[in-house]
Structures are given as structure tokens and as C-alpha cells.
Design a protein around this motif. Structure first.
Motif, short mmCIF file in Angstrom:
data_model
loop_
_atom_site.label_atom_id
_atom_site.label_comp_id
_atom_site.label_asym_id
_atom_site.label_seq_id
_atom_site.Cartn_x
_atom_site.Cartn_y
_atom_site.Cartn_z
N ILE A 1 69.62 46.16 -2.10
CA ILE A 1 69.10 45.02 -1.32
C ILE A 1 68.60 43.89 -2.20
N SER A 2 68.29 44.18 -3.46
CA SER A 2 67.75 43.13 -4.33
C SER A 2 68.79 42.56 -5.30
N THR A 3 69.85 43.31 -5.56
CA THR A 3 70.84 42.86 -6.55
C THR A 3 72.26 42.82 -6.01
N ILE A 4 72.74 43.95 -5.48
CA ILE A 4 74.14 44.02 -5.04
C ILE A 4 74.40 43.09 -3.86
N TYR A 5 73.55 43.14 -2.85
CA TYR A 5 73.74 42.28 -1.68
C TYR A 5 73.77 40.80 -2.06
N PRO A 6 72.77 40.31 -2.81
CA PRO A 6 72.79 38.89 -3.17
C PRO A 6 74.03 38.50 -3.97
N GLU A 7 74.48 39.39 -4.86
CA GLU A 7 75.68 39.08 -5.65
C GLU A 7 76.90 38.93 -4.77
N GLU A 8 77.05 39.82 -3.80
CA GLU A 8 78.22 39.72 -2.92
C GLU A 8 78.06 38.57 -1.93
N LEU A 9 76.85 38.27 -1.55
CA LEU A 9 76.62 37.12 -0.69
C LEU A 9 77.07 35.84 -1.39
N LYS A 10 76.83 35.75 -2.68
CA LYS A 10 77.26 34.57 -3.45
C LYS A 10 78.76 34.39 -3.39
N ILE A 11 79.51 35.49 -3.39
CA ILE A 11 80.97 35.40 -3.32
C ILE A 11 81.38 34.76 -2.00
N PHE A 12 80.76 35.21 -0.92
CA PHE A 12 81.06 34.62 0.39
C PHE A 12 80.70 33.14 0.42
N LEU A 13 79.55 32.81 -0.13
CA LEU A 13 79.11 31.41 -0.10
C LEU A 13 80.00 30.53 -0.96
N ASN A 14 80.52 31.05 -2.06
CA ASN A 14 81.40 30.26 -2.92
C ASN A 14 82.65 29.81 -2.18
N TYR A 15 83.11 30.64 -1.25
CA TYR A 15 84.33 30.31 -0.50
C TYR A 15 84.03 29.60 0.82
N GLY A 16 82.87 29.85 1.40
CA GLY A 16 82.64 29.35 2.75
C GLY A 16 81.47 28.42 2.93
N SER A 17 80.87 27.93 1.84
CA SER A 17 79.65 27.13 1.98
C SER A 17 79.86 25.88 2.83
N SER A 18 81.00 25.20 2.66
CA SER A 18 81.22 23.98 3.44
C SER A 18 81.33 24.28 4.92
N SER A 19 82.01 25.37 5.26
CA SER A 19 82.15 25.74 6.67
C SER A 19 80.83 26.23 7.24
N LEU A 20 80.07 26.97 6.44
CA LEU A 20 78.82 27.54 6.93
C LEU A 20 77.76 26.47 7.18
N LYS A 21 77.84 25.35 6.45
CA LYS A 21 76.85 24.29 6.61
C LYS A 21 77.26 23.22 7.62
N LYS A 22 78.43 23.40 8.24
CA LYS A 22 78.90 22.42 9.22
C LYS A 22 77.99 22.39 10.44
N THR A 23 77.70 21.20 10.94
CA THR A 23 76.93 21.05 12.17
C THR A 23 77.64 20.07 13.10
N VAL A 24 77.61 20.37 14.38
CA VAL A 24 78.21 19.50 15.41
C VAL A 24 77.19 19.33 16.52
N LEU A 25 76.84 18.09 16.84
CA LEU A 25 75.90 17.82 17.91
C LEU A 25 76.60 17.88 19.27
N PRO A 26 75.89 18.29 20.31
CA PRO A 26 76.51 18.48 21.62
C PRO A 26 76.33 17.29 22.55
N SER A 27 76.93 17.40 23.71
CA SER A 27 76.62 16.50 24.82
C SER A 27 75.64 17.24 25.73
N VAL A 28 74.76 16.51 26.38
CA VAL A 28 73.74 17.11 27.25
C VAL A 28 73.84 16.49 28.63
#
Length: 379
Positions: free
Chosen positions: A197-224
Motif C-alpha cells: 500500500i505504500s510502495t507497490i500501489y503508488p508505483e503502479e498508479l503512476k503507470i496509469f497516470l502516465n498514460y491517462g492523466s489528460s483523460s482523467l483530468k478532463k472536465t465538462v460542465l452540464p446544462s441545468v
């Protein structure tokens, strides 16, 4: 993860998620909401379960509230849920092999043995039995701080959780104190969990973020929109088209959030990958002369604006008149970011060890323990 055996399919979930994360997992879904200060936090967690006649072992993986892959051991099916995840696995075949082997081969056997152990220990030989595991980490990119967690549940109740501060397993039920001591006496297990939980998880999380950071940070505002079925029915504040699904919405009166005479709905998915939600206001509690004192507020994480919709009669969309829309944006004094949990299959590995330890302890006491109908402008 949960594995079940005997009886019909039944959904049960861990009801006491890690307290430090303020998590909740309603129904058969895995959704963990973490209150963060900014978008520099990332989280990872794992939830695994199995359902008889559907699957004995299922793994969901989510990173920052986005499902990244799904695995079904019974069907030998492993599916990346995002295009960038497919690319990641194309470039990291060893990581893909690790996940599939864990889901298809390693974990199902261990969890079955674990269920047998808990059934005997708790004298529950009949009915459906589900073993679940939830684990992950929350990483602050600025400070590098890592907060990991691990929890085990059986038949819908929390059994154990790992305390990273004391580096010990904590029993969540008094009758499990003996098993808690067994696990903590097995120091190799404790060290393994801590490292994961302190080393392996964060290291593998970084791999995901390296490939998907732009998609993960995308925001779209709605209509109300304001919707009403009949002249006497509740008024629904409906928002649709927002992304990600880390939005909150509520009614206010004179600028104060209302907690009575309101009926908040769930966040639902749209076909285009965006989300929708609604909150109803009971019209019986609102006098015509007081309507101007009410408004509906929608807030999306990582966006420093509120969408304010005034309770204006001309803005209400109805079945008997014309429609309208009235909303504005407003900078809030402070913004709360909600980050839903992320999943990484490493979870299973830890839970596997815990379950196996307990099972081995049962078999060999001298060894170390192992174990709408609503108006809807958009569907």
C-alpha cells in the motif's frame, strides 16, 4: 473482492470502509468518495467479488473515478475500459500478465479456501457467503504523501482493516480478536501489506497516470433545467452532460443549503459517457411569494464555479407549457474536490495472503497464520 458459494446470487458489500477515507460502497457498486483540496491528489483502490452462476471472481479497477479495466475469472475475460488503458497494456505486457494471472488463477483458489475457513469459524455452513477485499492508495503529487488502506469483509460486514500508522491488522468485530493477533504475529504478512500500500500501489498508479492523466483530468460542465410533471408535483433541478461524475447538487433558501423537503437523486450515466443527476424540491414547502428566495446549486469537482439556477416560474419546463432555463455561474469561496477511488488488482494479492494465512492457521496451528419516471431533457 468477494467470492461466494452455495445458493442464489446475492449482492452484499463491505459496510464499514476505511474510516480514514470516508468511503462508502452502496449496493453492488464500488464508489469511494474522498474529499480532497485540489486535483493533485490521485487515488487507487481495489474491490473484488464473485457471484455464483455469474462469476466466482470479479475485479473492477478504477483510477481517479474512471473505470480502467474489468476482469471476470469464470469467463476468463479481461477488458480494458479505456483506449489509453489498452495502449498501456500493449506497452506493458508484463503488467497485463500479472493482472490476468492474479484474476484468473491465483485469487479464485485462495478466496475459496478462505470462505471455507470463515464458514467453519463462524459456524455458517448454509446459504450464500461472500468474501470481499478493498485496498488502495491516495497519493498527493505535490507532497508525495501516500495514504494506503486495506479492508476485508465477509457476508456484508467489515472484518479487518490495516492501520498503516501502527502497521497492524485491526479486527472490526470483537469475536475476531484472536484472529487479529494471529495475523499481526505473522510479521512477513504485515510487512508485505505495508510495502504494497505504500510502495507497490503508488508505483503502479503512476503507470496509469502516465498514460491517462489528460483523460482523467478532463472536465465538462452540464446544462441545468428546472422540471415539473404537474402543477402540484415537486420541482426537479436536473443537470445533465457533466464529467466526471464527481458533482454535487442541492437546493438553497436565502443562500443556505436545504436538508428538509428535498429528495436528492443518484448520479446516472448518459450514453455519451457523461453523467446526470437531479434533486427534487417539494413544492408544498414553497409559497409563491417565497420562490425568489430559492435556487439550485450544482458544483463539479476541480471547477472553481457554481452553477446557480434560480427558482423562476418562467424557467420551469413542464408538460403543459413552454420551457425555459435560468442559470448563472458564481465563484465559490472555496472548492471541495471529490475523488472517487481508484482500483488496482494488487488488492487481491494482499487479501489473498491474509486469507491464506488464516486458512493455514486453521489447518496447522503450529505454523504462522495465513489468510425518469421524471421529465428528462436528455437520456
Amino acid at each position: 473482492m468477494a467470492t461466494t458459494e452455495n445458493g442464489k446470487a446475492e449482492q452484499r458489500v463491505i459496510k464499514t470502509p476505511p474510516k480514514s477515507l470516508g468511503a462508502s460502497i452502496p449496493g453492488g457498486h464500488h464508489q469511494i468518495h474522498l474529499s480532497q483540496e485540489n486535483h493533485d491528489h490521485h487515488s487507487c483502490n481495489g474491490i473484488h467479488w464473485g457471484v455464483p452462476k455469474i462469476s466466482e471472481h470479479i475485479v473492477f479497477a478504477v483510477v481517479d473515478d474512471t473505470e480502467v479495466f474489468y476482469c471476470d475469472a469464470s469467463k476468463k475475460m479481461f477488458e480494458p475500459r479505456q483506449e489509453w488503458v489498452k495502449k498501456m497494456f500493449d506497452n506493458n505486457s508484463q503488467l497485463l500478465l500479472k493482472y490476468t494471472h492474479s484474476c484468473f488463477e491465483h485469487q479464485p483458489k485462495i478466496f475459496k479456501n478462505s470462505i471455507s475457513y470463515w464458514k467453519q469459524m463462524l459456524n455458517q455452513s448454509e446459504g450464500v457467503h461472500i468474501l470481499q477485499a478493498m485496498t488502495g492508495c491516495n497519493v498527493n503529487e505535490n507532497s508525495g504523501e501516500v495514504a494506503g488502506f486495506l479492508q476485508i469483509g465477509f457476508n456484508g460486514e467489515g472484518f479487518f482493516e490495516f492501520d498503516p500508522k501502527t502497521k497492524t491488522m485491526i479486527a472490526l468485530k470483537p469475536e475476531l480478536q484472536v484472529n487479529e493477533q494471529m495475523m499481526n504475529d505473522y510479521r512477513d504478512l504485515v510487512k508485505y501489506i505495508e510495502n504494497a500500500i505504500s510502495t507497490i500501489y503508488p508505483e503502479e498508479l503512476k503507470i496509469f497516470l502516465n498514460y491517462g492523466s489528460s483523460s482523467l483530468k478532463k472536465t465538462v460542465l452540464p446544462s441545468v433545467s428546472l422540471l415539473q410533471k404537474t402543477p402540484s408535483s415537486s420541482i426537479s433541478c436536473h443537470t445533465t452532460g457533466f464529467y466526471p461524475d464527481r458533482g454535487i447538487m442541492f437546493w438553497r433558501k436565502d443562500g443556505e443549503e436545504l436538508h428538509e423537503d428535498v429528495d436528492p437523486g443518484e448520479i446516472l450515466s448518459n450514453n455519451d459517457g457523461t453523467f446526470q443527476m437531479s434533486v427534487d424540491l417539494k413544492l408544498s414547502s414553497v409559497t409563491p411569494e417565497d420562490r425568489q428566495r430559492y435556487d439550485c446549486v450544482f458544483r463539479l469537482s476541480a471547477v472553481n464555479e457554481h452553477i446557480i439556477t434560480k427558482l423562476d416560474k418562467t424557467a420551469i419546463r413542464t408538460n403543459w407549457g413552454k420551457t425555459g432555463l435560468c442559470c448563472s455561474t458564481e465563484k465559490p469561496a472555496d472548492t471541495v474536490t471529490f475523488i472517487s477511488a481508484a482500483v488496482i488488482v494488487l488488492t487481491v494479492t494482499i487479501i489473498t495472503v491474509v486469507a491464506f494465512v488464516a486458512y493455514k492457521k486453521k489447518k496447522a496451528p503450529d505454523d504462522g497464520p495465513e489468510q425518469s419516471e421524471r421529465l428528462n431533457p436528455q437520456s
